[in-house]
Design a protein around this motif. Structure first.
Motif, PDB file in Angstrom:
ATOM      1  N   GLY A  65     -19.895   3.282   4.779  1.00  0.00           N
ATOM      2  CA  GLY A  65     -18.481   3.095   4.482  1.00  0.00           C
ATOM      3  C   GLY A  65     -18.227   2.897   2.995  1.00  0.00           C
ATOM      4  N   GLU A  66     -19.098   2.124   2.350  1.00  0.00           N
ATOM      5  CA  GLU A  66     -18.958   1.908   0.907  1.00  0.00           C
ATOM      6  C   GLU A  66     -19.132   3.213   0.134  1.00  0.00           C
ATOM      7  N   GLN A  67     -20.042   4.069   0.604  1.00  0.00           N
ATOM      8  CA  GLN A  67     -20.246   5.357  -0.061  1.00  0.00           C
ATOM      9  C   GLN A  67     -19.064   6.296   0.147  1.00  0.00           C
ATOM     10  N   LEU A  68     -18.380   6.115   1.287  1.00  0.00           N
ATOM     11  CA  LEU A  68     -17.247   6.986   1.588  1.00  0.00           C
ATOM     12  C   LEU A  68     -15.994   6.602   0.798  1.00  0.00           C
ATOM     13  N   LYS A  69     -15.852   5.340   0.453  1.00  0.00           N
ATOM     14  CA  LYS A  69     -14.626   4.873  -0.217  1.00  0.00           C
ATOM     15  C   LYS A  69     -14.261   5.690  -1.448  1.00  0.00           C
ATOM     16  N   PRO A  70     -15.203   5.958  -2.367  1.00  0.00           N
ATOM     17  CA  PRO A  70     -14.823   6.733  -3.564  1.00  0.00           C
ATOM     18  C   PRO A  70     -14.369   8.151  -3.246  1.00  0.00           C
ATOM     19  N   ARG A  71     -14.709   8.645  -2.056  1.00  0.00           N
ATOM     20  CA  ARG A  71     -14.297   9.993  -1.674  1.00  0.00           C
ATOM     21  C   ARG A  71     -12.940  10.000  -0.981  1.00  0.00           C
ATOM     22  N   VAL A  72     -12.529   8.807  -0.542  1.00  0.00           N
ATOM     23  CA  VAL A  72     -11.231   8.679   0.128  1.00  0.00           C
ATOM     24  C   VAL A  72     -10.161   8.203  -0.845  1.00  0.00           C
ATOM     25  N   PHE A  73     -10.540   7.292  -1.736  1.00  0.00           N
ATOM     26  CA  PHE A  73      -9.585   6.704  -2.677  1.00  0.00           C
ATOM     27  C   PHE A  73     -10.024   7.006  -4.110  1.00  0.00           C
ATOM     28  N   SER A  74      -9.058   7.085  -4.986  1.00  0.00           N
ATOM     29  CA  SER A  74      -9.360   7.312  -6.400  1.00  0.00           C
ATOM     30  C   SER A  74      -9.991   6.058  -6.994  1.00  0.00           C
ATOM     31  N   SER A  75     -10.686   6.240  -8.105  1.00  0.00           N
ATOM     32  CA  SER A  75     -11.324   5.092  -8.760  1.00  0.00           C
ATOM     33  C   SER A  75     -10.281   4.080  -9.214  1.00  0.00           C
ATOM     34  N   ALA A  76      -9.127   4.573  -9.660  1.00  0.00           N
ATOM     35  CA  ALA A  76      -8.056   3.662 -10.093  1.00  0.00           C
ATOM     36  C   ALA A  76      -7.555   2.820  -8.932  1.00  0.00           C
ATOM     37  N   THR A  77      -7.446   3.428  -7.761  1.00  0.00           N
ATOM     38  CA  THR A  77      -6.997   2.698  -6.571  1.00  0.00           C
ATOM     39  C   THR A  77      -7.999   1.629  -6.180  1.00  0.00           C
ATOM     40  N   LEU A  78      -9.284   1.960  -6.262  1.00  0.00           N
ATOM     41  CA  LEU A  78     -10.323   0.993  -5.894  1.00  0.00           C
ATOM     42  C   LEU A  78     -10.363  -0.175  -6.876  1.00  0.00           C
ATOM     43  N   VAL A  79     -10.226   0.126  -8.155  1.00  0.00           N
ATOM     44  CA  VAL A  79     -10.201  -0.946  -9.158  1.00  0.00           C
ATOM     45  C   VAL A  79      -8.986  -1.841  -8.945  1.00  0.00           C
ATOM     46  N   ASP A  80      -7.852  -1.218  -8.676  1.00  0.00           N
ATOM     47  CA  ASP A  80      -6.625  -1.991  -8.434  1.00  0.00           C
ATOM     48  C   ASP A  80      -6.787  -2.873  -7.187  1.00  0.00           C
ATOM     49  N   TYR A  81      -7.420  -2.313  -6.166  1.00  0.00           N
ATOM     50  CA  TYR A  81      -7.626  -3.086  -4.937  1.00  0.00           C
ATOM     51  C   TYR A  81      -8.520  -4.296  -5.199  1.00  0.00           C
ATOM     52  N   LYS A  82      -9.593  -4.098  -5.949  1.00  0.00           N
ATOM     53  CA  LYS A  82     -10.498  -5.204  -6.246  1.00  0.00           C
ATOM     54  C   LYS A  82      -9.797  -6.293  -7.057  1.00  0.00           C
ATOM     55  N   ASP A  83      -8.978  -5.867  -8.005  1.00  0.00           N
ATOM     56  CA  ASP A  83      -8.228  -6.843  -8.812  1.00  0.00           C
ATOM     57  C   ASP A  83      -7.237  -7.608  -7.943  1.00  0.00           C
ATOM     58  N   ARG A  84      -6.525  -6.889  -7.083  1.00  0.00           N
ATOM     59  CA  ARG A  84      -5.551  -7.533  -6.201  1.00  0.00           C
ATOM     60  C   ARG A  84      -6.256  -8.497  -5.244  1.00  0.00           C
ATOM     61  N   LYS A  85      -7.403  -8.089  -4.736  1.00  0.00           N
ATOM     62  CA  LYS A  85      -8.139  -8.929  -3.802  1.00  0.00           C
ATOM     63  C   LYS A  85      -8.594 -10.217  -4.472  1.00  0.00           C
ATOM     64  N   ALA A  86      -9.116 -10.102  -5.688  1.00  0.00           N
ATOM     65  CA  ALA A  86      -9.558 -11.291  -6.423  1.00  0.00           C
ATOM     66  C   ALA A  86      -8.384 -12.220  -6.710  1.00  0.00           C
ATOM     67  N   SER A  87      -7.255 -11.648  -7.104  1.00  0.00           N
ATOM     68  CA  SER A  87      -6.073 -12.470  -7.389  1.00  0.00           C
ATOM     69  C   SER A  87      -5.563 -13.148  -6.123  1.00  0.00           C
ATOM     70  N   SER A  88      -5.595 -12.415  -5.021  1.00  0.00           N
ATOM     71  CA  SER A  88      -5.133 -12.966  -3.748  1.00  0.00           C
ATOM     72  C   SER A  88      -6.037 -14.101  -3.284  1.00  0.00           C
ATOM     73  N   GLU A  89      -7.348 -13.932  -3.468  1.00  0.00           N
ATOM     74  CA  GLU A  89      -8.294 -14.987  -3.069  1.00  0.00           C
ATOM     75  C   GLU A  89      -8.086 -16.258  -3.882  1.00  0.00           C
ATOM     76  N   ALA A  90      -7.631 -16.104  -5.135  1.00  0.00           N
ATOM     77  CA  ALA A  90      -7.371 -17.279  -5.962  1.00  0.00           C
ATOM     78  C   ALA A  90      -6.232 -18.129  -5.392  1.00  0.00           C
ATOM     79  N   CYS A  91      -5.363 -17.501  -4.600  1.00  0.00           N
ATOM     80  CA  CYS A  91      -4.238 -18.238  -4.007  1.00  0.00           C
ATOM     81  C   CYS A  91      -4.698 -19.257  -2.968  1.00  0.00           C
ATOM     82  N   VAL A  92      -5.873 -19.046  -2.382  1.00  0.00           N
ATOM     83  CA  VAL A  92      -6.360 -19.966  -1.349  1.00  0.00           C
ATOM     84  C   VAL A  92      -7.649 -20.667  -1.765  1.00  0.00           C
ATOM     85  N   ALA A  93      -8.009 -20.572  -3.039  1.00  0.00           N
ATOM     86  CA  ALA A  93      -9.196 -21.263  -3.538  1.00  0.00           C
ATOM     87  C   ALA A  93      -8.949 -22.772  -3.554  1.00  0.00           C
TER      88      ALA A  93
END
Length: 617
Positions: A462-490
């Motif tokens: 699944g991890e190998q498939l992600k770059p083929r389904v989503f653009s690199s910009a989308t994946l970077v944005d998702y990781k940033d959003r996820k980290a920011s969201s996790e900070a809300c419940v830290a």
């Protein structure tokens, strides 16, 4: 006896002259993986799953003296609070060791100890059951030992399932998995030991009483045992009778233990109640009737037995539908259309399999890859072993797990659990074929079977498939959003909030469990369908303009409004405004931008992404 190579060598490791149990090998491997992955968070009592947070809040309520039958979360949507549908016996079972350890270590440390001890103890039980089931599946090919060892290794890597047993795992789903597996194993052994039918019935009855997810397993358990009786009555008659007795008895006992007399007439559809009792008694009664009370004329041949079973089962279903029609739509039957549109749509694990495939095909491999492989292995197993009662019993529960997965993807841990024995058998059977030399591509067959049986391989795919389904910009944005969201419940995000004068928070629902865990405040909303009034008060306010939101908030019990701009909720409410309100004019957007209306006064918080506003009345 066949050679089992490296796998059996691991199982035969000696300690003090005695063989290590096979399940212990799997438990150690799984425990090490889970501790490395989740141990740091568990030490801080930080939970990725808000359900674990809420379970800890419930446990603390028990420790504080809240009554056995008082299942109200009084700090959620006060003043009335929220009636939770979770089984009180689990909260009490977790609270007991914390209470014993508190005089020695203090409650804070005791909670951390139990955050490790509780799920890892359940993991040991899970591993023992799954290894035994794998042995039963491998027995017909003389592969009991090999299948058991392979099962231990496959189970240790079955992450959608084992994640439920990770440190910090207070959620009830781990208990549900264990009870369902116990039902499977006892049904498999029922032919030689009919009284184990009672144990199977008791396990399934307790599973149903613990959570509504247990209902499908009661259905398939009784159905599988009934069909075995239809085709082999002499072997399964006594076991079927015991199954019915165990199911009916456990349903009645759990009802009396969990439901106060004042609520015996309440027909709720998402927890142990009169409809659940009726279902347990009906299913148990059908099993007992088939096992010993049908006239001899109806049981002389397969057709008569099948007709009798269909007639009695059909009448039971009709009776239950007439008595409890409100439950025909399931546990969400009482949920309003607005809640489904504006709350349930935000819950990722509540997506069905089709939605998941459309949203993120790579996640499909992660959550359902091993379950797909298990279906293939099950087909190969039953193709030439169609007389195997063990295979059909396991398949029945596997299909139930798949049904839950198709309905809501959170069912992946059930489907993956029941896929393990078929996957383990497929790996050792392919290895047997390879060693025989009869198939030129045997080594390839073994490699494919071994890899596809492990959830870890599917996660990697699944991890190998992600770059083929989503653009690199989308994946970077998702990781940033996820980290920011996790900070809300830290944990550190709530330090300054905890010292504010106690009050009721009208909050983003994902903040609710953490507010209850880490502060003395009450919360209006949390991600639970029973919290309908609090959720819809918050959601309606956040989707509205400042002027429209004012009476909603000021007429509620809220003393504060709290948001975290990084949560996906903020964007969701802006995209789904009430009426003709512009997205940037919703209360959610205004608060996320730090531009509150005049009836909200900003309260400064330090070192946190949370934004707090006092309600001015």
């Amino acid at each position: 006896m066949t050679q089992v190579g490296a796998l059996e060598a691991k199982a035969m490791a000696r300690s003090g002259g005695r063989h290590l149990p096979v399940w212990l090998i799997g438990w150690v491997l799984a425990a090490v993986i889970l501790i490395l992955r989740f141990g740091g968070e568990a030490l801080r009592l930080q939970f990725a799953d808000p359900d674990n947070t809420m379970w800890l809040v419930s446990v603390r309520d028990v420790l504080a003296g809240q009554g056995w039958w008082d299942n109200i979360q009084h700090r959620l949507a006060p003043p009335d609070g929220t009636s939770m549908h979770w089984a009180r016996w689990i909260a009490t079972a977790i609270a007991a060791p914390i209470a014993l350890l508190t005089p020695i270590f203090g409650q804070a440390t005791a909670e951390v100890i139990v955050a490790f001890a509780w799920p890892l103890t359940l993991l040991a039980i899970f591993m023992s059951l799954i290894v035994s089931i794998c042995g039963e599946i491998g027995e017909r090919d003389g592969l009991r030992t090999e299948a058991s060892v392979a099962g231990a290794l496959v189970a240790a890597l079955a992450f959608p399932t084992t994640a439920k047993f990770a440190p910090g795992g207070f959620d009830h789903h781990s208990v549900e998995i264990i009870l369902a597996l116990a039902g499977v194993l006892c049904l498999m052994k029922m032919a030689s030991s009919p009284r184990l039918g009672a144990a199977a019935g008791a396990a399934l009855g307790v599973a149903m009483a613990t959570a509504a997810e247990g209902v499908p397993f009661v259905v398939v358990g009784v159905l599988a045992a009934g069909l075995l009786w239809v085709f082999n009555p002499d072997v399964y008659r006594k076991g079927l009778t015991w199954l019915g007795l165990g199911l009916a008895g456990s349903s009645l006992l759990m009802f009396l233990a969990m439901v106060p007399p004042s609520r015996w007439g309440a027909a709720v559809c998402d927890e142990m109640s009169t409809p659940f009792l009726g279902f347990g008694l009906a299913a148990g009664g059908v099993a007992m009737l088939l096992g010993g009370a049908l006239p001899l004329a109806l049981t002389r041949n397969v057709g008569g037995r099948l007709a009798g079973a269909a007639a009695i089962g059909g009448m039971s279903v009709v009776a239950l539908w007439l008595l409890f029609p409100m439950c025909s739509s399931g546990g969400y039957s009482a949920m309003s259309a607005d809640m489904k549109t504006y709350w349930l749509a935000q819950i990722a694990e509540a997506r069905d399999l089709g939605q998941l495939t459309a949203d993120d095909p790579s996640m499909l491999l992660d959550l359902a890859g091993a379950a797909f492989a298990g279906l293939v292995a099950a087909g190969f197993y039953l193709h030439k072993r169609w007389r195997s009662a063990e295979g059909w019993i396991l398949l029945a529960f596997f299909v139930a797990g798949w049904a839950i997965l198709v309905w809501q993807v959170r069912g992946s841990f059930f489907a993956t659990a029941f896929a393990i024995p078929f996957g383990a058998w497929g790996a050792v059977r392919a290895r047997q074929v390879w060693q025989s030399g009869r198939v030129p591509a045997g080594v390839l067959l073994f490699a494919v079977a071994a890899m596809t049986s492990a959830s870890a391989m599917w996660s990697a795919a699944g991890e190998q498939l992600k770059p083929r389904v989503f653009s690199s910009a989308t994946l970077v944005d998702y990781k940033d959003r996820k980290a920011s969201s996790e900070a809300c419940v830290a944990p550190e995000a709530y330090a300054s909030l905890a010292v504010i004068a106690p009050g009721v928070m009208l909050n983003d629902f994902m903040l609710g469990p953490s507010i209850l865990q880490r502060t003395p405040h009450a919360a209006m909303a949390a991600p639970y369908h029973r919290n309908g009034e609090g959720l819809m008060t918050m959601i309606t306010a956040m989707r509205s303009s400042a002027d429209a939101a004012k009476p909603i908030v000021t007429q509620s019990s809220a003393d504060y409004v709290i948001v975290c701009a990084a949560l996906p909720e903020t964007e969701f409410y802006a995209k789904h405004p009430a009426g003709e309100v512009a997205a940037n004019a919703t209360l959610s957007s205004l608060l996320a931008d730090g531009t509150p209306p005049g009836w909200l006064e900003a309260e400064p918080l330090e070192n946190t992404p949370l934004k707090l506003y006092r309600v001015v009345r």
